[in-house]
Design an enzyme around this catalytic site. Sequence first.
Site, short mmCIF file in Angstrom:
data_model
loop_
_atom_site.label_atom_id
_atom_site.label_comp_id
_atom_site.label_asym_id
_atom_site.label_seq_id
_atom_site.Cartn_x
_atom_site.Cartn_y
_atom_site.Cartn_z
N PRO A 92 0.82 -1.22 0.00
CG PRO A 92 -0.17 -1.15 2.11
CD PRO A 92 0.62 -2.03 1.20
CD GLU A 119 1.19 -4.91 10.78
OE1 GLU A 119 0.13 -5.58 10.87
OE2 GLU A 119 1.21 -3.77 10.33
NE ARG A 157 -9.26 -5.86 -20.16
CZ ARG A 157 -9.48 -4.74 -20.84
NH1 ARG A 157 -8.62 -3.75 -20.80
NH2 ARG A 157 -10.57 -4.61 -21.57
CG ASP A 172 -10.75 -0.94 -22.19
OD1 ASP A 172 -11.92 -1.20 -22.45
OD2 ASP A 172 -9.85 -1.79 -22.11
C1 LIG Z 1 -1.68 -5.89 6.00
S1 LIG Z 1 -0.72 -5.45 4.61
C2 LIG Z 1 0.66 -4.64 5.36
C3 LIG Z 1 0.50 -3.18 5.45
C4 LIG Z 1 1.70 -2.50 6.10
N1 LIG Z 1 1.68 -2.66 7.52
C5 LIG Z 1 1.70 -1.03 5.74
O1 LIG Z 1 1.13 -0.23 6.51
O2 LIG Z 1 2.23 -0.68 4.67
C6 LIG Z 1 -0.06 -6.96 4.08
C7 LIG Z 1 0.34 -7.02 2.63
O3 LIG Z 1 -0.79 -6.88 1.81
C8 LIG Z 1 -0.43 -6.27 0.58
N2 LIG Z 1 -1.28 -5.10 0.37
C9 LIG Z 1 -2.21 -4.61 1.23
N3 LIG Z 1 -2.84 -3.55 0.72
C10 LIG Z 1 -2.33 -3.34 -0.51
C11 LIG Z 1 -2.56 -2.36 -1.52
N4 LIG Z 1 -3.46 -1.39 -1.38
N5 LIG Z 1 -1.84 -2.46 -2.67
C12 LIG Z 1 -0.91 -3.42 -2.83
N6 LIG Z 1 -0.63 -4.36 -1.88
C13 LIG Z 1 -1.32 -4.32 -0.73
C14 LIG Z 1 1.06 -5.97 0.65
O4 LIG Z 1 1.76 -7.00 0.00
C15 LIG Z 1 1.31 -5.96 2.15
O5 LIG Z 1 2.64 -6.30 2.46
#
Ligand SMILES: C[S@@+](CC[C@H](N)C(=O)[O-])C[C@H]1O[C@@H](n2cnc3c(N)ncnc32)[C@H](O)[C@@H]1O
Length: 249
Positions: A92, A119, A157, A172
């Site tokens: 994220p 985490e 795609r 698109d």
């Molecule tokens: C619970 S999340 C960890 C978030 C982390 N503690 C942070 O605040 O950045 C677990 C995993 O889900 C994935 N993930 C969660 N949300 C995501 C998003 N919006 N985009 C891409 N990957 C995401 C990532 O691989 C991340 O390491």
Amino acid sequence: MVRLHFDVLTLFPEMFTGFLSSSIVKKAHEKGIVSTSVVDFREFSTDKHRTVDDTPYGGGSGMVLKPEPLFRAVEHLLQDEPERPPIILMTPQGERFTQKKAEALAEHRRLILICGHYEGYDERIRQHLATDEISIGDFVLTGGELPAMVVMDSVIRLLPGVLGNESSAKDDSFSTGLLEYPQYTRPAEFRGWKVPEVLLSGHHQNIERWRRQEALRRTWERRPDLLRTARLTEEDRAFLRKLEEGSGE
Ligand SMILES: C[S@@+](CC[C@H](N)C(=O)[O-])C[C@H]1O[C@@H](n2cnc3c(N)ncnc32)[C@H](O)[C@@H]1O
């Protein structure tokens, strides 16, 4: 020859089964345009308990993915590869994923996608292994598997030969810099709601103009921010001025 190969590193390979065996993504694999290896990076842990995560230094809640299994997995995959492909961390905290980024990724021959869980990652994975970091939006999921599938789907795609009709990706939303125009299919009248007359006219030029104007109108109403970077003609600008003045009906 396969046009694009994905290596997906995950602790939950079973999540990809349905995705890879359905619809257009399945066909792209069957046609030999795309291939995918789903790799369980637990296989690359260095201890007998097959540990992939540990508690964070400094304390705090949750578990952090250790560097060794992911470094070893990527190094194993790339041992015979002369050029390093993009190694993309799903997080994220990454760059927000867009159609433009999907188009850029579709130019590559190989992509490595790393799905986090728990985490997060040991920072050395971010700094010394990944070449890109992608977020699919400002929300937090339990793992990177769904984001990886989102990236794969949008890239697959775009590859030549994947969609039956080559032009269907071209119109698109976002590909033209605008949202797509409204679409209708049979019946011409449903519960009293009629399909716009112009679409039934068979007059291609008028249909094209109507579609362009409706794409502009829709973008102006819903995503005016996109108009700042869209490629616009003089005629488009004149139509948008009319909308601003309230006479674009
Ligand atoms: C619970 S999340 C960890 C978030 C982390 N503690 C942070 O605040 O950045 C677990 C995993 O889900 C994935 N993930 C969660 N949300 C995501 C998003 N919006 N985009 C891409 N990957 C995401 C990532 O691989 C991340 O390491």
